[in-house]
Design an enzyme around this catalytic site. Structure first.
Site, mmCIF file in Angstrom:
data_model
loop_
_atom_site.group_PDB
_atom_site.id
_atom_site.type_symbol
_atom_site.label_atom_id
_atom_site.label_comp_id
_atom_site.label_asym_id
_atom_site.label_seq_id
_atom_site.Cartn_x
_atom_site.Cartn_y
_atom_site.Cartn_z
ATOM 1 N N SER A 77 45.810 35.885 33.655
ATOM 2 C CA SER A 77 46.737 36.397 34.642
ATOM 3 C C SER A 77 46.464 35.921 36.066
ATOM 4 O O SER A 77 47.360 35.992 36.896
ATOM 5 C CB SER A 77 46.670 37.926 34.632
ATOM 6 O OG SER A 77 45.406 38.374 35.088
ATOM 7 N N LYS A 93 43.580 37.739 44.822
ATOM 8 C CA LYS A 93 44.536 38.117 43.773
ATOM 9 C C LYS A 93 45.209 39.431 44.152
ATOM 10 O O LYS A 93 44.554 40.339 44.671
ATOM 11 C CB LYS A 93 43.784 38.253 42.441
ATOM 12 C CG LYS A 93 44.687 38.444 41.226
ATOM 13 C CD LYS A 93 43.872 38.573 39.925
ATOM 14 C CE LYS A 93 44.786 38.712 38.709
ATOM 15 N NZ LYS A 93 44.020 38.818 37.446
ATOM 16 N N SER A 123 41.402 36.326 31.934
ATOM 17 C CA SER A 123 42.304 36.065 33.058
ATOM 18 C C SER A 123 41.718 35.269 34.218
ATOM 19 O O SER A 123 42.449 34.856 35.111
ATOM 20 C CB SER A 123 42.846 37.390 33.604
ATOM 21 O OG SER A 123 43.841 37.886 32.755
#
Lengths: 482, 95, 524
Positions: free
Chosen positions: C189, C78, C213
């Site tokens: 997210s 990420k 997330s």
């Protein structure tokens, strides 16, 4: 101290916030060095530059130093304290916040005893002491359109020491700063060097009618010498009285000391919309101390100025004033004790506070830089004590010691300054003087007592000052009577 | 509690985010909607409840006073939009 | 040869150990898959050269008998993790071009254990979002989005390292063109991580979870997402969103993979004051399959008004799946559940408003010039942050400002204590808690965007876990009527990821979720 105004008396009320840089190897929350004077941005850890994802880890020694200082200020040590973020934007504040302590500082209420010039003392309350990180340094004069930022200082540990509004004159404020600095130096927690910025002061000033309620205060930021602090207070006091007497009101505001004009001016630009949005730093947990650890630190505290002063008065029978002067700096006190050891403490005190301090003052040197060591000054006092030299000669020898760095014994030997105690030699000298001044002898004998000093002076002159003054007196008395 | 245009301007300034005047009204509306929604917390009885200050049930760990970082000026300055003579550079600040 | 992209990480580790294929071969296949998956916009940076270098090193280690527990597994990272020498932006314009001179602890741990990085994964800007639509680099498309595949027989128009690879193998490949008929969000997210794992272009990915997330996107794409206990994984080197809530975790295709990957990610880090000094257990060893007697709490407050019936049914099915394996469902109450989201939307923006203050154009990232320092700040931050980030910074600034702190922030932290107490009470009566992961399946890009609160409701079931610092995991359990994945969430006691994972694996096995998304990188 009361100040006469147009409309009556005023009293100034002063509180000081001192930022003292903690003596430590590494910064408060990062492993970068703290040394003064390094090349720009060479003592910067990733955290100090505010890089993304960097986290603070507290330096145990900085915590210990704060506790030690708190103990030195006879203050309450809070075993549970919390670090908060103080949020504001500035070019030299890389994180966009300062990690500080807001509602739960590490040290609570304490006190400092001031030694005033008249020998009296006065207690000033300490409100709190907390740990926080310093900001970096902005340089505005390196480029016509840019400000340069050096982050070497960013993150260095500071102790913010806040006093109660207990001071009533610039002199008291100065005495407070000197005493605080002495305590910090005794403790080894801050070097107290105001020129290098390791001790900085914010000055809160208000005025009021004697005994009346506190007035609105102003805060003058970052005043970097004791002299400037006194000037800033003086200026603020007069400014505020003038405003109040002409019917105006004081704005609670932050001001800046102008080191060229010696005035203060408003910093409205910085003042606007100050709202620091304090909240507990979620990157740090509450700081919890162990009472046993605090006690351990307490047991290693050095003798502090107040205790030392009391001991000097007791052990050496010094006056409060002399003891106060001697303990103001740990180095002076140590010097004195070395001189006083095995000697008359009162005479040692007179020499250290009188001749030595006067000389150092003239030379602009600190006690650590003294050209005459404590051992050498002791040697001089020994020569004085065993009548090898007279008090008058001793002063000359001391001057020579300052000049040459040689010991008293060497100088006395080299210059033949040994005191004459041979009564025969002294008698001969006196006889000579009396014979040469027969008219004055007659005047003396007819009642002009004052002339005795003249004869002594002449005899000393004759003997190049080396004659033992007591013997001279004694023999001269006898001969003049006869 | 309700946010008006002036409050939007004030907090935008505190946060150093430029918000054009013609957007302040709309933002005030959005922020009020969120604030109104979170204000339901007022219903919760929190008498005598300590605020949560840390999730982890531990106290602050401390490190030794040893210099472990530094002398990485090139790394520190590498991403700077403007730098000169070993410094970061920003528009001149007038105090 | 089997399609290596279809393997779980644990299977691939076995294959690597048996020398069925090399780490380089495994990596090459995945580099092609990453390229084929570009229509998903899951990556913001691809690092094929780095991946191949790491894969070669992995093969060398294995040859020397020094292979680590995750050696040779191609993963995605990420974009919230700072990676040394590789642009790290948190998918924000304000960090565009930022190349960290350091490696986050979690990625460093993964590399220590042999992981191979294929690139940096798209996400909501600064992890603020539940649909991966706030990224500066554009939205990520859920591989479960419906679409059509057309095949062209032209030579594969590859670029860069892929072209060399293709040329090296001397075989032109047919070009396939995928057309989405409706683009769905992957959740957020960690939307890029979720999409990349689901589309089989990475075997696993790192995610971070501040309010859901990891778990919500895992639920939206039919994979496993684990948020560990707060303090289990170091936050050092991860761009901070809300420091008291942020936690990194694995996003994988199986519970076992999550267990294996977590072991490599986790561990005490002296650089993070909130990292917990506890040994890291062999999580995979806890997957015994035996959940007899396990008490599974079913919180009545999670049965929310207006929740789709199919989610309710899925939840009931989940309870039944665990019961049939010997677990004991227990009704529990978490009375402050409805206050979790409002609490979160005070605490998280407050912390974020402070954490994001460092993005000021002075030391790194984008700078938009101005007439003064203040003007430069305001220009930089207005242009550098997207609308949602700006909104949250303003909310956070407001709730911390003078006169409002007590009413908002302090109140929220007190309610947070209440929420934590709810869980403490509940865990006296149960060992794990079972809930839905999200109140809906994936929705279309552009939906739910008018009303920020509607978007915030995505996290209604996940956010409680962050507020209390607990571990939580989303497991794919079934499909919606629209053939979209639905997940269930299990919540565990602090630092009891082992029980949590054991229950999750039992649920996974019973659910037997084997559906594949229509868009598969490996199909190319």
């Amino acid at each position: 101290m009361l100040i006469k105004g147009e409309t009556g008396d005023w009293e100034v009320v002063i509180g000081l916030e001192v930022h003292a840089q903690v003596i430590s190897n590494a910064k408060l929350f990062s492993g970068a060095a703290t040394a003064f004077g390094a090349d720009p941005n060479t003592q910067v850890a990733l955290l100090d530059a505010g890089l993304p994802g960097m986290l603070p880890v507290i330096n145990r020694y900085c915590v210990e130093q704060a506790v030690r200082t708190g103990l030195g200020l006879k203050a309450q040590i809070n075993l549970h304290s919390v670090f908060d973020r103080k949020n504001y934007f500035y070019a030299d504040l890389p994180l966009g916040y300062q990690i500080s302590q807001y509602t739960q500082p590490i040290v609570g209420k304490g006190s400092i005893v001031l030694d005033l010039p008249d020998g009296s003392s006065r207690t000033v309350g300490i409100t709190r002491l907390h740990l926080e990180m310093d900001a970096g340094k902005s340089l505005h004069d390196q480029h016509p359109s840019k400000t340069y930022v050096d982050l070497n200082r960013a993150g260095v540990a500071l102790m913010e020491i806040v006093s109660e509004p207990d001071m009533r004159s610039p002199e008291e404020a100065a005495a407070y700063l000197r005493k605080l600095r002495a305590i910090l130096r005794y403790l080894g927690t801050c070097d107290g060097n105001m020129e290098e910025g390791s001790m900085r002061c914010d000055v809160n000033v208000s005025v009021r009618r004697p005994g009346g309620p506190f007035g609105t205060r102003t805060e003058t930021k970052n005043v970097n010498s004791i002299r400037y602090v006194m000037m800033a207070i003086e200026y603020e006091t007069n400014r505020q009285i003038e405003i109040l007497e002409s019917g105006g009101t004081i704005d609670q505001e932050t001001r800046l000391f102008d080191t060229v004009k010696f005035t203060t001016r408003s910093m409205r630009s910085k003042e606007e919309a100050h709202d620091y949005r304090y909240f507990p730093d979620p990157d740090l947990l509450p700081l919890v101390l162990d009472q046993a650890w605090v006690d351990e630190i307490r047991s290693t505290l050095p003798e502090l100025p107040d205790e030392k002063k009391a001991r000097f008065m007791e052990q050496y029978k010094l006056s409060a004033y002399d003891a106060g002067v001697l303990v103001a700096e740990k180095a002076s006190a140590d010097y004195y004790e070395a001189v006083a050891k095995g000697r008359d403490p009162k005479i040692a005190s007179n020499w250290v506070t009188g001749e030595l301090f006067g000389a150092l003052n003239r030379l602009g040197k600190s006690i650590e830089e003294s050209p005459v060591s404590a051992a050498d000054l002791g040697g001089l006092l020994d020569l004085l004590a065993d009548n090898t030299i007279s008090g008058r000669i001793a002063k000359d020898v001391f001057a020579a010691m300052l000049e040459t760095g040689k010991s008293a014994a060497v100088i006395v030997e080299e210059q033949g300054l040994r005191q004459v105690t041979d009564t025969g030699a002294i008698e001969a000298a006196i006889d000579g003087v009396l014979a040469a001044n027969a008219d004055k002898v007659a005047e003396f004998r007819s009642g002009k007592d004052k002339l005795f000093g003249f004869f002594v002076g002449q005899v000393m002159k004759q003997t190049q000052g080396k004659a033992n003054p007591a013997l001279v007196n004694e023999i001269l008395q006898a001969k003049l009577k006869g | 509690m309700s946010i008006d245009k002036a409050t939007v301007a004030k907090i935008a300034h505190l946060a150093r985010i430029k918000v054009p005047e013609d957007e302040q009204e709309r933002l005030a509306g959005e922020l009020n909607q969120i604030l109104h929604w979170v204000e339901q917390l007022a219903e919760v009885d929190t008498e005598g409840v300590e605020p949560m200050t840390s999730v982890a049930a531990q106290t602050l760990r401390q490190r030794e006073d040893v210099v472990t970082e530094g002398d990485i000026r090139d790394q520190v300055l590498a991403n700077a939009p403007d730098r000169a003579a070993g410094f970061f550079a920003v528009p001149k600040v007038v105090e | 040869m089997t399609d290596l992209t279809r393997l779980s990480a644990a299977e691939a580790l076995d294959g690597l150990a048996r020398k069925d294929y090399s780490a380089v071969e495994l990596t090459e296949v995945h580099i092609r898959a990453v390229e084929a998956a570009r229509p998903l916009n899951a990556f913001v940076v691809e690092t094929p050269e780095l991946a191949l270098e790491q894969a070669r090193a992995s093969d060398a280690r294995r040859a020397r008998g020094e292979a680590g527990p995750f050696d040779g597994i191609p993963i995605g990272v990420k974009d919230l993790f700072c990676t040394k020498g590789v642009q790290s932006t948190a998918s924000s314009r304000i960090l565009e071009g930022f190349v960290p001179p350091y490696e986050s602890t979690v990625t460093a741990n993964l590399f220590r254990d042999g992981a191979v990085m294929l690139g940096k994964l798209n996400m909501d800007e600064f992890a603020m979002g539940s649909a991966n639509i706030t990224s500066h680099f554009g939205p990520v498309v859920n591989p479960w989005s419906p679409g059509t595949l057309a095949q062209h027989d032209e030579a594969f128009a590859a670029e860069g390292a892929a072209a060399e690879l293709v040329a090296g193998m001397g075989q032109p490949r047919p070009r396939q063109e995928w057309t989405f008929t409706r683009k769905l969000v992957p959740g957020g997210s960690s939307g890029g991580s979720a999409a990349a794992v689901a589309a089989r272009c990475v075997m696993a990915a790192t995610g971070t979870d501040t309010g859901g997330s990891i778990r919500q996107p895992a639920g939206f794409v039919g994979i496993v997402g684990l948020k560990p206990t707060y303090g289990r994984c170091s936050r050092w080197g991860i761009v901070a969103f809300a420091s008291s809530l942020d936690q990194a975790g694995p996003m994988t295709r199986t519970v076992r993979d999550a267990a294996v990957m977590l072991r490599s990610m986790a561990g005490f880090d002296p650089k993070d004051s909130t990292s917990v000094d506890m040994p890291v257990p062999d999580f995979a060893a806890a997957l015994t399959g035996d959940i007899r007697g396990l008490r599974v709490g079913i919180p009545r407050e999670y049965r929310m008004d207006g929740m789709p019936a199919e989610i309710d049914r899925l939840w009931e099915k989940g309870v039944e799946m665990l019961r049939r394996q010997g677990a004991e469902p227990v009704d529990i109450s978490l009375p402050h559940t409805k206050y979790a989201l409002p609490t979160y939307y005070i605490v998280a923006p407050a912390e974020a408003s402070s954490n994001l203050a460092r993005y000021d154009g002075v030391r790194y990232g984008q700078r938009i010039d101005g007439t003064s320092l203040k003007d430069m700040y305001e220009n930089t931050r207005a242009a550098g942050f997207g609308a949602e980030v700006r909104r949250r910074i303003l909310i956070g600034t407001y709730v911390l400002s003078a006169g409002y702190y007590d009413a908002y922030y302090l109140k929220a932290q007190k309610v947070r204590s209440r929420i934590k107490q709810d869980f403490d009470e509940a865990f006296k009566r149960c060992d794990v808690i079972l809930t839905p992961t999200a109140p809906s399946a994936a929705f279309g890009i552009g939906e739910n965007t008018d009303d920020p609160i509607q978007m915030y409701l995505n996290d209604v079931f996940t956010v409680t876990v962050n507020l209390a610092g607990l571990p939580g995991i989303s497991v794919p359990v079934g499909l919606s009527a629209d053939r979209l994945p639905l997940g269930l969430q299990l919540i565990g006691r602090p630092f009891d990821e082992e029980t949590l994972l054991r229950a999750a694996e039992a649920l996974e096995r019973a659910a037997g979720f084997e559906a594949l998304p229509p868009f598969m990188a490996g199909a190319v």
